[in-house]
Design a protein around this motif. Structure first.
Motif, PDB file in Angstrom:
ATOM      1  N   UNK A 183      -9.344 -10.996  -2.589  1.00  0.00           N
ATOM      2  CA  UNK A 183     -10.450 -10.059  -2.677  1.00  0.00           C
ATOM      3  C   UNK A 183     -10.225  -8.740  -1.959  1.00  0.00           C
ATOM      4  N   UNK A 184      -9.153  -8.656  -1.190  1.00  0.00           N
ATOM      5  CA  UNK A 184      -8.781  -7.428  -0.485  1.00  0.00           C
ATOM      6  C   UNK A 184      -7.326  -7.132  -0.811  1.00  0.00           C
ATOM      7  N   UNK A 185      -6.976  -5.892  -1.138  1.00  0.00           N
ATOM      8  CA  UNK A 185      -5.578  -5.589  -1.462  1.00  0.00           C
ATOM      9  C   UNK A 185      -4.624  -5.993  -0.341  1.00  0.00           C
ATOM     10  N   UNK A 186      -3.482  -6.526  -0.722  1.00  0.00           N
ATOM     11  CA  UNK A 186      -2.475  -6.948   0.254  1.00  0.00           C
ATOM     12  C   UNK A 186      -2.112  -5.795   1.184  1.00  0.00           C
ATOM     13  N   UNK A 187      -1.954  -4.594   0.612  1.00  0.00           N
ATOM     14  CA  UNK A 187      -1.586  -3.441   1.435  1.00  0.00           C
ATOM     15  C   UNK A 187      -2.642  -3.124   2.477  1.00  0.00           C
ATOM     16  N   UNK A 188      -3.889  -3.417   2.170  1.00  0.00           N
ATOM     17  CA  UNK A 188      -4.951  -3.171   3.148  1.00  0.00           C
ATOM     18  C   UNK A 188      -4.778  -4.076   4.357  1.00  0.00           C
ATOM     19  N   UNK A 226      -1.989  -5.283   5.385  1.00  0.00           N
ATOM     20  CA  UNK A 226      -0.803  -4.786   6.090  1.00  0.00           C
ATOM     21  C   UNK A 226      -1.154  -3.542   6.897  1.00  0.00           C
ATOM     22  N   UNK A 227      -1.805  -2.586   6.267  1.00  0.00           N
ATOM     23  CA  UNK A 227      -2.121  -1.317   6.934  1.00  0.00           C
ATOM     24  C   UNK A 227      -3.081  -1.506   8.100  1.00  0.00           C
ATOM     25  N   UNK A 228      -3.936  -2.517   8.006  1.00  0.00           N
ATOM     26  CA  UNK A 228      -4.882  -2.794   9.089  1.00  0.00           C
ATOM     27  C   UNK A 228      -4.279  -3.653  10.190  1.00  0.00           C
ATOM     28  N   UNK A 229      -3.033  -4.076  10.002  1.00  0.00           N
ATOM     29  CA  UNK A 229      -2.395  -4.915  11.021  1.00  0.00           C
ATOM     30  C   UNK A 229      -3.057  -6.265  11.173  1.00  0.00           C
ATOM     31  N   UNK A 230      -3.557  -6.822  10.060  1.00  0.00           N
ATOM     32  CA  UNK A 230      -4.325  -8.070  10.128  1.00  0.00           C
ATOM     33  C   UNK A 230      -3.490  -9.326   9.918  1.00  0.00           C
ATOM     34  N   UNK A 231      -2.192  -9.161   9.597  1.00  0.00           N
ATOM     35  CA  UNK A 231      -1.352 -10.317   9.280  1.00  0.00           C
ATOM     36  C   UNK A 231      -0.267 -10.527  10.332  1.00  0.00           C
ATOM     37  N   UNK A 232      -0.113 -11.780  10.739  1.00  0.00           N
ATOM     38  CA  UNK A 232       0.947 -12.152  11.667  1.00  0.00           C
ATOM     39  C   UNK A 232       2.249 -12.316  10.880  1.00  0.00           C
ATOM     40  N   UNK A 233       3.333 -11.774  11.375  1.00  0.00           N
ATOM     41  CA  UNK A 233       4.597 -11.850  10.646  1.00  0.00           C
ATOM     42  C   UNK A 233       5.115 -13.289  10.597  1.00  0.00           C
ATOM     43  N   UNK A 234       5.560 -13.704   9.410  1.00  0.00           N
ATOM     44  CA  UNK A 234       5.968 -15.101   9.193  1.00  0.00           C
ATOM     45  C   UNK A 234       7.479 -15.273   9.041  1.00  0.00           C
ATOM     46  N   UNK A 235       8.246 -14.211   9.201  1.00  0.00           N
ATOM     47  CA  UNK A 235       9.686 -14.259   8.934  1.00  0.00           C
ATOM     48  C   UNK A 235      10.373 -15.375   9.698  1.00  0.00           C
ATOM     49  N   UNK A 236      10.178 -15.424  11.004  1.00  0.00           N
ATOM     50  CA  UNK A 236      10.843 -16.446  11.830  1.00  0.00           C
ATOM     51  C   UNK A 236      10.316 -17.838  11.525  1.00  0.00           C
ATOM     52  N   UNK A 237       9.013 -17.939  11.264  1.00  0.00           N
ATOM     53  CA  UNK A 237       8.447 -19.237  10.908  1.00  0.00           C
ATOM     54  C   UNK A 237       9.101 -19.769   9.631  1.00  0.00           C
ATOM     55  N   UNK A 238       9.228 -18.892   8.620  1.00  0.00           N
ATOM     56  CA  UNK A 238       9.803 -19.332   7.350  1.00  0.00           C
ATOM     57  C   UNK A 238      11.272 -19.724   7.522  1.00  0.00           C
ATOM     58  N   UNK A 257       7.081 -10.363  -3.268  1.00  0.00           N
ATOM     59  CA  UNK A 257       5.838  -9.575  -3.244  1.00  0.00           C
ATOM     60  C   UNK A 257       5.173  -9.504  -1.875  1.00  0.00           C
ATOM     61  N   UNK A 258       5.563 -10.388  -0.963  1.00  0.00           N
ATOM     62  CA  UNK A 258       4.921 -10.446   0.357  1.00  0.00           C
ATOM     63  C   UNK A 258       5.856 -10.001   1.484  1.00  0.00           C
ATOM     64  N   UNK A 259       6.978  -9.413   1.085  1.00  0.00           N
ATOM     65  CA  UNK A 259       7.980  -8.980   2.059  1.00  0.00           C
ATOM     66  C   UNK A 259       7.998  -7.456   2.123  1.00  0.00           C
ATOM     67  N   UNK A 260       7.746  -6.931   3.300  1.00  0.00           N
ATOM     68  CA  UNK A 260       7.727  -5.488   3.520  1.00  0.00           C
ATOM     69  C   UNK A 260       8.833  -5.136   4.519  1.00  0.00           C
ATOM     70  N   UNK A 261       9.785  -4.316   4.072  1.00  0.00           N
ATOM     71  CA  UNK A 261      10.908  -3.912   4.938  1.00  0.00           C
ATOM     72  C   UNK A 261      11.595  -5.112   5.588  1.00  0.00           C
ATOM     73  N   UNK A 271       0.199 -10.163  -9.517  1.00  0.00           N
ATOM     74  CA  UNK A 271      -0.231 -11.509  -9.897  1.00  0.00           C
ATOM     75  C   UNK A 271      -0.017 -12.456  -8.732  1.00  0.00           C
ATOM     76  N   UNK A 272       1.142 -12.352  -8.124  1.00  0.00           N
ATOM     77  CA  UNK A 272       1.429 -13.190  -6.956  1.00  0.00           C
ATOM     78  C   UNK A 272       0.477 -12.864  -5.812  1.00  0.00           C
ATOM     79  N   UNK A 273       0.167 -11.592  -5.678  1.00  0.00           N
ATOM     80  CA  UNK A 273      -0.627 -11.169  -4.536  1.00  0.00           C
ATOM     81  C   UNK A 273      -2.120 -11.452  -4.673  1.00  0.00           C
ATOM     82  N   UNK A 274      -2.568 -11.893  -5.823  1.00  0.00           N
ATOM     83  CA  UNK A 274      -4.005 -12.074  -6.005  1.00  0.00           C
ATOM     84  C   UNK A 274      -4.563 -13.196  -5.132  1.00  0.00           C
ATOM     85  N   UNK A 275      -3.763 -14.224  -4.847  1.00  0.00           N
ATOM     86  CA  UNK A 275      -4.138 -15.254  -3.869  1.00  0.00           C
ATOM     87  C   UNK A 275      -2.867 -15.689  -3.140  1.00  0.00           C
TER      88      UNK A 275
END
Length: 500
Positions: free
Chosen positions: A117-122, A124-136, A154-158, A326-330
């Motif tokens: 219900x909220x764009x993925x980029x939003x 990211x830009x709001x700093x609302x997501x904890x990075x999962x790289x090391x967890x994965x 689709x969920x990987x930025x830089x 499509x991937x980013x919708x949920x």
């Protein structure tokens, strides 16, 4: 003299006896005091010891099931014993999900949540997501087996991973879901391919025959559908897009210049002005499931897949495209403000990989919310349906993290989840699939444009506003907000992705 001697002897003996007695009493009293002190000390330590916080998991649904507490308790019987993790489960209705979760994300009120219900980029830009790289990187083999590296793009930025996709209808055909009884009257069959013109002819006749029903209802929220064939390149606000899934053109255009967008909103406007679409669509808060269940609706434009919801059929209008959006919708991620992201990740792994937990989360409790059929599928108990069973996620499987760890409904068939996975593999991916626009270089312009588009996109997609006047107004505001700078940056990044 003798009497005096006896008196003195007795008196001295009594003094000695009293002294001994007093000493014994004091010793016992001291022991009791020490014992009480130890008890209070242990109690204080126990009370002071930090209690492990339950992981708050928030999932969208069309309603808040009354059986949630029962399901949560059953899940925790498993997770606490097997993993030492307690889960606090909450469902929020789709209409209120974005607003409520955005408030939760300002604190540690939620740990694991569906990005919906909220764009993925939003996020990211709001700093609302904890990075999962090391967890994965250290995730279990079972978890990694569910997703290929391409699925995570689709969920990987830089190079940094921020969310995990969930399993649903990837590559679903774009089409229309229609009440099965009404469709049968007009000779329409499940999975039949139709054109917009053929659907228009059908809905005109069907609505005239059933005027008490809404001809077309929204698939979620306040617009007919959140997207169609245009590709926002990972940007669900569509600040610049490629028409027709980028299969032909690779030149980023303003959304209002994409032919497929214009075609869609003109059809939407036609149906709204003719009174076929729900008239109060812009303030709608009812779910499509409840509207169909109450015989209030005839049809709904949607992304349709291999599932066949009870009482409905799927008709197909466009190929089974799959876009980055499509991937980013949920998807699922961890709140950047979570007080224990490590425990939150552990809970995520459980929700994605544990079959017992997955079945409880999706189907509920056997014998209460569903029964098993001889063919290995699930149905609601006799006399109950999705609105009365108390738990209905098995008909909204696309909201849970990994629905394949559950029992498909009888309507979908025992091999349904295997078909879902195969559908994902067979889908027609966007011509630029995996590319996700990084807004960092134009964050101010992108944010300003997103704010503009948030005012106009859904009304245009509902048909409730005049396209020409609204697009002219929106285009002027987008121009002032810096849309050309965003499109230029998006094109430059896309060219680099394509090796130009």
């Amino acid at each position: 003299v003798e009497s005096l001697f006896i008196f003195n002897y007795t008196n001295n003996n009594l003094k000695r006896n009293n002294k001994t007695l007093l000493e014994e009493i004091m010793k016992k009293f001291t022991a009791v005091i020490l014992a009480l002190a130890m008890i209070f000390s242990f109690a204080a330590v126990a009370n002071a010891a930090p209690k492990e916080k339950a992981v708050k998991v928030v999932i969208p649904n069309y309603d808040s099931p009354s059986g949630t507490d029962q399901v949560e308790a059953a899940i925790n019987e498993i997770t606490q014993e097997k993993y030492g993790v307690k889960i606090d489960l909450e469902f929020i209705s789709t209409g209120n999900y974005a607003q409520q979760t955005n408030l939760m994300l300002t604190s540690d009120e939620v740990d694991v949540f569906a990005l919906f219900g909220t764009p993925f980029d939003t996020y990211i830009n709001n700093g609302q997501l904890y990075e999962l790289t090391d967890f994965w990187a250290s995730a279990s083999d079972a978890f990694k087996a569910e997703w290929a590296e391409d699925d995570l793009k689709p969920f990987t930025i830089n190079g940094h991973l921020y969310a995990i996709p969930n399993l649903r209808d990837y590559g679903g055909y774009l089409g229309v879901m229609i009440d099965e009884d009404i469709a049968t009257e007009y000779g329409l069959e499940n999975n039949q391919s139709i054109t917009w013109e053929e659907f228009d002819a059908f809905i005109q006749k069907a609505h005239a025959q059933y005027p008490e029903r809404y001809g077309i209802i929204p698939s979620g929220g306040t617009c007919l559908i959140s997207s169609w064939t245009w590709d926002g390149l990972g940007d669900s606000s569509y600040i610049g897009a490629l028409p027709n899934a980028g299969l032909e053109e690779k030149t980023v255009k303003p959304l209002f210049e994409c032919e497929d967008f214009l075609t869609f909103i003109n059809w939407a406007r036609k149906w709204y002005t003719e009174g076929i679409t729900m008239p109060d669509i812009l303030s709608n808060s009812e779910s499509w499931k409840s509207l169909f269940a109450a015989d209030k609706a005839i049809a709904m434009i949607n992304s349709v897949g291999v599932n066949k919801p009870d009482g409905l059929i799927n008709t197909l209008i466009c190929p089974n495209y799959v876009l980055t959006s499509t991937y980013r919708s949920v998807s699922y991620g961890i709140n950047a403000n979570s007080s224990n992201p490590e425990l939150a990740w552990k809970a995520m792994e459980i929700l994605y990989t544990d079959e017992e937990v997955g079945t409880l989360l999706t189907n509920g409790i056997e014998g209460v919310h569903y029964v098993k059929n001889e063919d290995g599928t699930a149905s609601y108990p006799e006399g109950l349906d999705s609105t009365t069973a108390g738990y209905n996620l098995m008909e909204a499987y696309w909201f849970v993290p990994y629905c394949a760890n559950s029992i498909p409904t009888k309507a979908n068939g025992g091999d349904f989840f295997a078909k879902l996975v195969q559908q994902k593999e067979d889908s027609t991916k966007s011509g630029v699939f995996g590319f996700a626009f990084n807004t960092e270089n134009v964050i101010d312009e992108f944010t300003a444009c997103t704010n503009v588009m948030s005012k106009y996109y859904k009304p245009l997609m509902s048909g409730a506003v005049d396209p020409e006047s609204i697009m002219a107004q929106a285009a002027a505001e987008l121009e002032a907000a810096g849309v050309q700078e965003v499109i230029a940056e998006k094109q430059a990044q896309l060219d680099a992705f394509l090796g130009k």
